[in-house]
Design a protein around this motif. Structure first.
Motif, PDB file in Angstrom:
ATOM      1  N   ARG A   1       0.828  -1.214   0.000  1.00 55.06           N
ATOM      2  CA  ARG A   1       0.000   0.000   0.000  1.00 55.06           C
ATOM      3  C   ARG A   1       0.855   1.254   0.000  1.00 55.06           C
ATOM      4  N   PHE A   2       1.984   1.225   0.679  1.00 55.46           N
ATOM      5  CA  PHE A   2       2.812   2.409   0.821  1.00 55.46           C
ATOM      6  C   PHE A   2       4.087   2.338  -0.017  1.00 55.46           C
ATOM      7  N   LYS A   3       4.144   1.404  -0.939  1.00 60.15           N
ATOM      8  CA  LYS A   3       5.303   1.264  -1.806  1.00 60.15           C
ATOM      9  C   LYS A   3       5.272   2.360  -2.858  1.00 60.15           C
ATOM     10  N   THR A   4       6.408   3.002  -3.108  1.00 60.06           N
ATOM     11  CA  THR A   4       6.480   4.080  -4.091  1.00 60.06           C
ATOM     12  C   THR A   4       6.426   3.480  -5.491  1.00 60.06           C
ATOM     13  N   PRO A   5       5.575   3.999  -6.364  1.00 57.38           N
ATOM     14  CA  PRO A   5       5.492   3.461  -7.729  1.00 57.38           C
ATOM     15  C   PRO A   5       6.801   3.668  -8.489  1.00 57.38           C
ATOM     16  N   LYS A   6       7.061   2.764  -9.430  1.00 54.48           N
ATOM     17  CA  LYS A   6       8.298   2.848 -10.205  1.00 54.48           C
ATOM     18  C   LYS A   6       8.345   4.095 -11.064  1.00 54.48           C
ATOM     19  N   SER A   7       7.205   4.585 -11.508  1.00 58.02           N
ATOM     20  CA  SER A   7       7.197   5.777 -12.355  1.00 58.02           C
ATOM     21  C   SER A   7       7.745   6.988 -11.597  1.00 58.02           C
ATOM     22  N   VAL A   8       7.531   7.038 -10.285  1.00 57.22           N
ATOM     23  CA  VAL A   8       8.067   8.142  -9.478  1.00 57.22           C
ATOM     24  C   VAL A   8       9.584   8.054  -9.449  1.00 57.22           C
ATOM     25  N   TRP A   9      10.114   6.834  -9.274  1.00 60.87           N
ATOM     26  CA  TRP A   9      11.568   6.671  -9.254  1.00 60.87           C
ATOM     27  C   TRP A   9      12.180   7.016 -10.614  1.00 60.87           C
ATOM     28  N   TYR A  10      11.536   6.607 -11.694  1.00 58.39           N
ATOM     29  CA  TYR A  10      12.036   6.939 -13.042  1.00 58.39           C
ATOM     30  C   TYR A  10      12.044   8.444 -13.259  1.00 58.39           C
ATOM     31  N   THR A  11      10.998   9.124 -12.823  1.00 57.27           N
ATOM     32  CA  THR A  11      10.920  10.578 -12.988  1.00 57.27           C
ATOM     33  C   THR A  11      12.005  11.275 -12.167  1.00 57.27           C
ATOM     34  N   LEU A  12      12.214  10.827 -10.934  1.00 51.69           N
ATOM     35  CA  LEU A  12      13.273  11.415 -10.109  1.00 51.69           C
ATOM     36  C   LEU A  12      14.654  11.165 -10.706  1.00 51.69           C
ATOM     37  N   GLY A  13      14.871   9.978 -11.249  1.00 53.54           N
ATOM     38  CA  GLY A  13      16.146   9.666 -11.894  1.00 53.54           C
ATOM     39  C   GLY A  13      16.384  10.534 -13.121  1.00 53.54           C
ATOM     40  N   ALA A  14      15.350  10.719 -13.942  1.00 54.24           N
ATOM     41  CA  ALA A  14      15.489  11.568 -15.135  1.00 54.24           C
ATOM     42  C   ALA A  14      15.741  13.017 -14.738  1.00 54.24           C
ATOM     43  N   ALA A  15      15.106  13.500 -13.695  1.00 58.18           N
ATOM     44  CA  ALA A  15      15.333  14.872 -13.229  1.00 58.18           C
ATOM     45  C   ALA A  15      16.758  15.026 -12.702  1.00 58.18           C
ATOM     46  N   ALA A  16      17.258  14.031 -11.980  1.00 63.00           N
ATOM     47  CA  ALA A  16      18.625  14.093 -11.460  1.00 63.00           C
ATOM     48  C   ALA A  16      19.632  14.110 -12.607  1.00 63.00           C
ATOM     49  N   LEU A  17      19.405  13.289 -13.638  1.00 70.06           N
ATOM     50  CA  LEU A  17      20.293  13.296 -14.803  1.00 70.06           C
ATOM     51  C   LEU A  17      20.234  14.627 -15.527  1.00 70.06           C
ATOM     52  N   ALA A  18      19.055  15.216 -15.629  1.00 71.22           N
ATOM     53  CA  ALA A  18      18.913  16.503 -16.316  1.00 71.22           C
ATOM     54  C   ALA A  18      19.660  17.601 -15.564  1.00 71.22           C
ATOM     55  N   ILE A  19      19.768  17.492 -14.266  1.00 69.56           N
ATOM     56  CA  ILE A  19      20.482  18.503 -13.473  1.00 69.56           C
ATOM     57  C   ILE A  19      21.984  18.216 -13.474  1.00 69.56           C
ATOM     58  N   LEU A  20      22.370  16.961 -13.317  1.00 70.65           N
ATOM     59  CA  LEU A  20      23.786  16.608 -13.201  1.00 70.65           C
ATOM     60  C   LEU A  20      24.529  16.649 -14.533  1.00 70.65           C
ATOM     61  N   PHE A  21      23.890  16.364 -15.644  1.00 72.42           N
ATOM     62  CA  PHE A  21      24.566  16.322 -16.940  1.00 72.42           C
ATOM     63  C   PHE A  21      25.154  17.675 -17.322  1.00 72.42           C
ATOM     64  N   PRO A  22      24.412  18.799 -17.274  1.00 69.37           N
ATOM     65  CA  PRO A  22      25.038  20.091 -17.595  1.00 69.37           C
ATOM     66  C   PRO A  22      26.153  20.474 -16.610  1.00 69.37           C
ATOM     67  N   ALA A  23      25.976  20.133 -15.329  1.00 71.14           N
ATOM     68  CA  ALA A  23      27.010  20.451 -14.344  1.00 71.14           C
ATOM     69  C   ALA A  23      28.282  19.656 -14.648  1.00 71.14           C
ATOM     70  N   ALA A  24      28.166  18.394 -15.024  1.00 72.62           N
ATOM     71  CA  ALA A  24      29.317  17.582 -15.372  1.00 72.62           C
ATOM     72  C   ALA A  24      30.007  18.103 -16.637  1.00 72.62           C
ATOM     73  N   ARG A  25      29.250  18.568 -17.618  1.00 72.75           N
ATOM     74  CA  ARG A  25      29.843  19.150 -18.836  1.00 72.75           C
ATOM     75  C   ARG A  25      30.650  20.400 -18.512  1.00 72.75           C
ATOM     76  N   LYS A  26      30.131  21.237 -17.616  1.00 73.98           N
ATOM     77  CA  LYS A  26      30.865  22.453 -17.230  1.00 73.98           C
ATOM     78  C   LYS A  26      32.194  22.092 -16.558  1.00 73.98           C
ATOM     79  N   LEU A  27      32.172  21.088 -15.670  1.00 80.46           N
ATOM     80  CA  LEU A  27      33.385  20.682 -14.983  1.00 80.46           C
ATOM     81  C   LEU A  27      34.411  20.105 -15.958  1.00 80.46           C
ATOM     82  N   ILE A  28      33.943  19.365 -16.952  1.00 81.89           N
ATOM     83  CA  ILE A  28      34.850  18.745 -17.921  1.00 81.89           C
ATOM     84  C   ILE A  28      35.475  19.819 -18.819  1.00 81.89           C
ATOM     85  N   LYS A  29      34.715  20.824 -19.223  1.00 84.94           N
ATOM     86  CA  LYS A  29      35.216  21.874 -20.105  1.00 84.94           C
ATOM     87  C   LYS A  29      36.233  22.763 -19.415  1.00 84.94           C
ATOM     88  N   LYS A  30      36.185  22.931 -18.104  1.00 90.87           N
ATOM     89  CA  LYS A  30      37.118  23.804 -17.368  1.00 90.87           C
ATOM     90  C   LYS A  30      38.456  23.220 -17.296  1.00 90.87           C
TER      91      LYS A  30
END
Length: 88
Positions: free
Chosen positions: A59-88
Motif C-alpha cells: 500500500r505504501f510502496k512508491t510506484p516505479k514511475s516516481v523513481w524513473y521521474t526522479l532519476g530523469a530529473a537528477a540526470l537533467a540537473i547533473l549532466f550540464p554540471a558535469a559538462r561544465k566541470l569537464i570543459k574547465k
C-alpha cells in the motif's frame, strides 16, 4: 378552445414514440429469512474471496514511475554540471 392553439394529442409533432407494454410482468421471488441470510453470506464470502488482497507493505510502496521521474530529473540537473566541470 382557441382556434390558434392545437392541443391535440394525436398531432404528429407531439408524438415522440410508441409505448410497448411488456409481455409479462416478472414476478418477485420471496425468500425466507433463513434463505435470504444464507444467500447474503455466500455473496459476501464470494466477494471477499475474489477480491485482491493488498498487503500492508504494497500500500505504501512508491510506484516505479516516481523513481524513473526522479532519476530523469537528477540526470537533467547533473549532466550540464558535469559538462561544465569537464570543459574547465
Amino acid at each position: 378552445m382557441a382556434e390558434g392553439v392545437n392541443n391535440s394529442f394525436n398531432n404528429p409533432k407531439f408524438n415522440v414514440g410508441v409505448i410497448v407494454p411488456p409481455d409479462k410482468i416478472q414476478r418477485a421471488i420471496l425468500y425466507s429469512d433463513k434463505n435470504a441470510t444464507q444467500n447474503i453470506r455466500t455473496a459476501q464470502q464470494d466477494v471477499y474471496l475474489n477480491s485482491k488482497k493488498i498487503s500492508y507493505e504494497d500500500r505504501f510502496k512508491t510506484p516505479k514511475s516516481v523513481w524513473y521521474t526522479l532519476g530523469a530529473a537528477a540526470l537533467a540537473i547533473l549532466f550540464p554540471a558535469a559538462r561544465k566541470l569537464i570543459k574547465k
